[in-house]
Design an enzyme around this catalytic site. Structure first.
Site, PDB file in Angstrom:
ATOM      1  N   LYS A  53       0.834  -1.208   0.000  1.00 35.18           N
ATOM      2  CA  LYS A  53       0.000   0.000   0.000  1.00 35.18           C
ATOM      3  C   LYS A  53       0.870   1.260   0.000  1.00 35.18           C
ATOM      4  O   LYS A  53       0.608   2.207  -0.751  1.00 35.18           O
ATOM      5  CB  LYS A  53      -0.917  -0.005   1.220  1.00 35.18           C
ATOM      6  CG  LYS A  53      -1.986  -1.088   1.182  1.00 35.18           C
ATOM      7  CD  LYS A  53      -2.800  -1.090   2.466  1.00 35.18           C
ATOM      8  CE  LYS A  53      -3.847  -2.177   2.479  1.00 35.18           C
ATOM      9  NZ  LYS A  53      -4.639  -2.178   3.734  1.00 35.18           N
ATOM     10  N   ALA A  69      -0.506   0.803   6.152  1.00 37.94           N
ATOM     11  CA  ALA A  69      -0.817  -0.066   7.284  1.00 37.94           C
ATOM     12  C   ALA A  69      -1.858  -1.103   6.884  1.00 37.94           C
ATOM     13  O   ALA A  69      -2.669  -0.878   5.985  1.00 37.94           O
ATOM     14  CB  ALA A  69      -1.325   0.756   8.473  1.00 37.94           C
ATOM     15  N   ASP A  70      -1.805  -2.233   7.562  1.00 31.13           N
ATOM     16  CA  ASP A  70      -2.811  -3.267   7.358  1.00 31.13           C
ATOM     17  C   ASP A  70      -2.946  -4.072   8.645  1.00 31.13           C
ATOM     18  O   ASP A  70      -1.949  -4.338   9.328  1.00 31.13           O
ATOM     19  CB  ASP A  70      -2.426  -4.202   6.211  1.00 31.13           C
ATOM     20  CG  ASP A  70      -3.591  -5.075   5.797  1.00 31.13           C
ATOM     21  OD1 ASP A  70      -4.400  -4.620   4.975  1.00 31.13           O
ATOM     22  OD2 ASP A  70      -3.705  -6.196   6.315  1.00 31.13           O
ATOM     23  N   SER A  71      -4.186  -4.447   8.967  1.00 27.66           N
ATOM     24  CA  SER A  71      -4.441  -5.193  10.205  1.00 27.66           C
ATOM     25  C   SER A  71      -5.226  -6.468   9.929  1.00 27.66           C
ATOM     26  O   SER A  71      -6.126  -6.477   9.089  1.00 27.66           O
ATOM     27  CB  SER A  71      -5.246  -4.326  11.187  1.00 27.66           C
ATOM     28  OG  SER A  71      -4.547  -3.158  11.541  1.00 27.66           O
TER      29      SER A  71
END
Length: 200
Positions: A53, A69-71
């Site tokens: 991203k 960011a990624d969760s």
């Protein structure tokens, strides 16, 4: 001179966290196809997604600090992102109630100068989340709110889902979507003080 800060995420929760920390990022959505990214372990997967991203947005800028960011919630070894629908969210909560999972948030900070990625820092925040067991009526109400459909793991700490989390072991902001202490450390490794990015 204050560096331009860009958040490569459409998450309102991440934007709110950065604003609460005194930052004023621009938002540019990456458009990355998350289904095309794979990894053998969940922490590696969120790190790869965050990097993808940030890189996609970095390619559109000449000079900025870009945060991707990624969760994902890891529950019994399975990565859980946003549920497809209310039925899937219900099944998840029936499994998660009274149990624990680990919320992993991958964060990639890219230092873009003159159209080139001059430096990068990629790290993962992992926080153990202990869930309460909602009553059937509570679960019906939570699902009807629509909130669980828009967040990784079908729960939040910064909204209606907070009462259904008994406690966390780790950084709460990482569970919301962006670990602020980790971001401070990442910026420091890139030679940037977070306080220098505070909006004046």
């Amino acid at each position: 001179m204050t560096r331009r800060l860009v958040l490569a995420s459409q998450s309102p929760a991440r934007l709110a966290l950065l604003r609460q920390a005194g930052l004023a990022p621009e938002v540019v959505v990456s458009g990355v196809d998350e289904s095309a990214v794979t990894a053998p372990r969940v922490p590696e997967l969120v790190a790869l997604l965050a990097t993808a991203k940030a890189r996609a947005v970095a390619e559109q800028t000449d000079d900025a600090l870009v945060i991707g960011a990624d969760s994902l919630l890891e529950f019994r070894g399975e990565p859980l992102g946003k549920p497809a629908d209310a039925a899937e969210a219900r099944l998840r909560w029936l499994r998660m109630g009274g149990r624990s999972g680990t919320l992993h948030t991958g964060q990639a900070v890219l230092d873009v100068r003159d159209g080139t990625i001059a430096a990068r820092d990629v790290a993962v925040s992992s926080t153990v989340v202990h869930f309460a067991t909602p009553t059937p009526e509570e679960l019906d109400a939570y699902l009807a709110s629509g909130e669980p459909l828009h967040v990784a793991g079908a729960f939040t700490l910064d909204g209606l889902g907070a009462p259904f989390v008994r406690r966390v072991e780790g950084d709460p902001s990482g569970v919301v979507g962006l670990s602020l202490p980790l971001l401070r450390a990442q910026l420091a490794r890139l030679g940037v003080r977070l306080t220098d990015l505070w909006r004046r």
